[in-house]
Design a protein around this motif. Structure first.
Motif, PDB file in Angstrom:
ATOM      1  N   LEU A 120      -0.889   2.570 -19.590  1.00 23.57           N
ATOM      2  CA  LEU A 120      -2.194   2.662 -18.391  1.00 23.57           C
ATOM      3  C   LEU A 120      -1.113   3.271 -17.196  1.00 23.57           C
ATOM      4  CD1 LEU A 120      -5.174   1.744 -17.865  1.00 23.57           C
ATOM      5  CD2 LEU A 120      -3.674  -0.253 -16.526  1.00 23.57           C
ATOM      6  N   ALA A 121      -1.909   4.256 -16.532  1.00 18.26           N
ATOM      7  CA  ALA A 121      -1.244   4.539 -15.409  1.00 18.26           C
ATOM      8  C   ALA A 121      -2.337   4.607 -14.242  1.00 18.26           C
ATOM      9  CB  ALA A 121      -1.126   6.337 -15.549  1.00 18.26           C
ATOM     10  N   PRO A 122      -2.369   3.429 -13.720  1.00 20.50           N
ATOM     11  CA  PRO A 122      -3.497   3.333 -12.682  1.00 20.50           C
ATOM     12  C   PRO A 122      -2.919   4.123 -11.325  1.00 20.50           C
ATOM     13  CG  PRO A 122      -1.808   1.332 -12.649  1.00 20.50           C
ATOM     14  CD  PRO A 122      -1.664   2.169 -13.946  1.00 20.50           C
ATOM     15  N   GLN A 123      -3.871   4.638 -10.803  1.00 23.24           N
ATOM     16  CA  GLN A 123      -3.491   5.305  -9.699  1.00 23.24           C
ATOM     17  C   GLN A 123      -3.499   4.637  -8.471  1.00 23.24           C
ATOM     18  OE1 GLN A 123      -6.636   8.289  -9.584  1.00 23.24           O
ATOM     19  NE2 GLN A 123      -6.681   8.793 -11.786  1.00 23.24           N
ATOM     20  N   LEU A 124      -2.335   4.068  -7.945  1.00 33.33           N
ATOM     21  CA  LEU A 124      -1.813   3.252  -6.928  1.00 33.33           C
ATOM     22  C   LEU A 124      -1.792   3.972  -5.766  1.00 33.33           C
ATOM     23  CD1 LEU A 124       0.154   0.442  -8.524  1.00 33.33           C
ATOM     24  CD2 LEU A 124      -2.237   0.687  -8.599  1.00 33.33           C
ATOM     25  N   TYR A 125      -2.644   4.772  -5.120  1.00 30.45           N
ATOM     26  CA  TYR A 125      -2.518   5.707  -4.204  1.00 30.45           C
ATOM     27  C   TYR A 125      -2.517   5.206  -2.729  1.00 30.45           C
ATOM     28  CZ  TYR A 125      -3.352   9.424  -7.966  1.00 30.45           C
ATOM     29  OH  TYR A 125      -3.191  10.154  -9.031  1.00 30.45           O
ATOM     30  N   TRP A 126      -1.954   4.257  -2.365  1.00 34.39           N
ATOM     31  CA  TRP A 126      -1.923   3.813  -0.989  1.00 34.39           C
ATOM     32  C   TRP A 126      -0.419   3.165  -0.751  1.00 34.39           C
ATOM     33  CZ3 TRP A 126      -5.149   2.089  -5.213  1.00 34.39           C
ATOM     34  CH2 TRP A 126      -6.531   2.478  -5.130  1.00 34.39           C
ATOM     35  N   PRO A 127      -0.207   3.232   0.433  1.00 34.31           N
ATOM     36  CA  PRO A 127       1.376   2.742   0.903  1.00 34.31           C
ATOM     37  C   PRO A 127       1.592   1.533   0.309  1.00 34.31           C
ATOM     38  CG  PRO A 127       0.129   3.721   2.662  1.00 34.31           C
ATOM     39  CD  PRO A 127      -1.102   3.489   1.483  1.00 34.31           C
ATOM     40  N   ILE A 128       2.929   1.146   0.569  1.00 39.15           N
ATOM     41  CA  ILE A 128       3.359  -0.455   0.147  1.00 39.15           C
ATOM     42  C   ILE A 128       2.544  -1.307   1.065  1.00 39.15           C
ATOM     43  CG2 ILE A 128       5.188  -1.734   0.237  1.00 39.15           C
ATOM     44  CD1 ILE A 128       6.985   0.488  -1.099  1.00 39.15           C
TER      45      ILE A 128
END
Length: 488
Positions: free
Chosen positions: A292-300
């Motif tokens: 699974l490659a969830p798109q975590l497209y937000w800053p830390i």
């Protein structure tokens, strides 16, 4: 007393480093490759070679290449027409003819890089498309299963024939090409569009397929019926890949925020469960995918979508112990005022490692080809040591035999050639200088590798090799006798 003067026995090398390091290569709208439609065959091939070489130089070990952006093909297909993103006209083959996917596989594999074939399961025409649909395109050949929604066309997930077409396309590629994995993105039912001049969402136009379901005695709500349509496709793709080639993996890259009723406190945002009808948590729990490659497209430090909390959420949902490799928004490094700094990506790589994620994927390759704000040097430092892709032990596989290997003085000064013969995918190589081991990887097909005869730490003291299977299993290790060095 003399025994204390003897050199100590050689220690064994450490375990092979393991990390999935990949980048997406998007063909839709010519985001990554080809850089524009209508390039010559030679130019397209040159771009493939340069992308693969950049990936290898950076230390990536996989590329995820989009081969079906919109019911079209960036490979030789009897089922779907050539993509307009290749030649500028849908249905027009490259001239001189070549097979792009076969070229991608050959270029990647000769550098020891995995090639994952990326499919969009339902999109039939992208909003950026310019050329007319080819006569054989699904929207012309079987228009009853295609729906206009916004400024795009979509296969209706409620139509059995739409699912069959997607399954046929994927099985055909797995059967005919030596890919390492099948990959699908986050577009299931389409992202909602709003009616012109309003904020009202337009419902997906599946009245025909929904009506047949109801008339046939169906009892699910419309939302649950839509989710079941997508669930069935994901499960069937997983099964089709296993039947064709059990060693080929199946990966899914969904939107990065989970179901609203299961999210950690403070996490908010778009619900793919309610809007895309994607029950990703179910697929993960059932083991219908290998990664699974969830798109975590937000800053830390994003307030409502914190990278670390989202990663932990998906890891906690991973009850079938599959791989979870987050997607990173590396292309958010750009020339705008909202640009991220490369340090953000480096910090996300470090955080994923600290949480035991085992890998990550960059979106997309364009940022790395353009070296935006010096991101390549930052990644080179993060990837200072080569790494094998983590093993996938639930797939049928056996560890290979150790490679036959010998060392010889290489032409010119400063290196030793290690020649090997292995019926495997990769050869892992450890070299020891001054008591410290370094690690490198070569495709088994290369047949040879070079190691430094001397480094700052001292002369070459030992070399150890092992073979690695397509599923990531490692053979027993073998020490290679070195020329001019007395074995001890």
């Amino acid at each position: 007393g003399c025994a204390s003067l003897l050199p100590p026995p050689d220690p064994d090398p450490p375990p092979a480093p393991r990390e999935f390091r990949a980048a997406w290569v998007a063909s839709v709208a010519n985001i990554d490759w080809p850089s524009r439609p209508g390039l010559t065959t030679a130019q397209q091939k040159d771009e493939i070679a340069r992308i693969v070489e950049r990936a290898h130089w950076l230390g990536l070990n996989a590329l995820i290449v989009q081969v079906r952006p919109a019911a079209d093909a960036l490979y030789a297909s009897a089922l779907e027409p050539w993509s307009e993103y290749l030649t500028g006209a849908q249905g027009k083959a490259p001239d001189p003819w070549y097979d792009p996917l076969a070229t991608w596989i050959a270029e990647a594999h000769r550098r020891g890089i995995e090639l994952h074939a990326w499919f969009n399961p339902y999109r039939a025409r992208h909003s950026a498309a310019k050329s007319p649909l080819a006569p054989g395109h699904i929207a012309n050949a079987v228009p009853r299963i295609v729906r206009a929604y916004g400024d795009s066309l979509w296969l209706d997930p409620g139509e059995d024939e739409a699912a069959r077409r997607t399954l046929e396309v994927i099985a055909d590629v797995v059967r005919r090409y030596d890919i390492d994995a099948v990959h699908v993105d986050d577009y299931f039912y389409p992202y909602p569009v709003t009616a012109p001049g309003t904020q009202d969402e337009v419902d997906f136009p599946d009245d025909a397929s929904w009506g047949r379901y109801v008339l046939g005695g169906g009892i699910l709500t419309r939302a649950d019926w839509r989710r079941r349509n997508v669930d069935r496709l994901v499960e069937r793709i997983h099964g089709a890949v296993r039947r064709e080639k059990p060693w080929v993996r199946f990966g899914v890259s969904p939107f990065g925020v989970g179901r609203p009723d299961r999210r950690p406190p403070g996490v908010a945002g778009f619900s793919q469960y309610h809007k895309l009808y994607a029950d990703v948590e179910l697929w993960l729990s059932r083991g219908w995918l290998d990664y699974l490659a969830p798109q975590l497209y937000w800053p830390i430090d994003a307030a409502a979508q914190p990278f670390g909390a989202l990663l932990e959420y998906w890891q906690a949902a991973n009850t079938s112990a599959r791989h979870v490799w987050p997607g990173l928004f590396t292309s958010r490094i750009n020339d705008t005022q909202q640009s991220w700094r490369p340090a953000q990506i480096a910090a996300q790589v470090a955080l994923a490692r600290s949480r035991g994620a085992g890998g990550h994927i960059h979106f997309s390759m364009a940022a790395l080809m353009q070296d935006r704000q010096g991101i390549n040097a930052v990644l080179k430092a993060s990837y200072a040591t080569a790494a094998l892709v983590p093993a996938t032990p639930w797939l049928p596989d056996v560890a290979p035999a150790p490679p036959e290997a010998r060392a010889r003085l290489a032409p010119g000064a400063g290196s030793i050639a290690i020649d090997f013969d292995a019926s495997a995918w990769l050869v892992a190589i450890w070299a020891r200088h001054g008591g410290n081991w370094s690690f490198s990887v070569e495709p088994a097909s290369a047949g040879t590798a070079r190691v430094d005869a001397r480094r700052a730490g001292g002369p070459l003291e030992a070399v150890v090799v092992s073979a690695v299977s397509r599923g990531g299993l490692e053979s027993p290790r073998r020490r290679v006798p070195l020329p001019g060095i007395e074995a001890r």
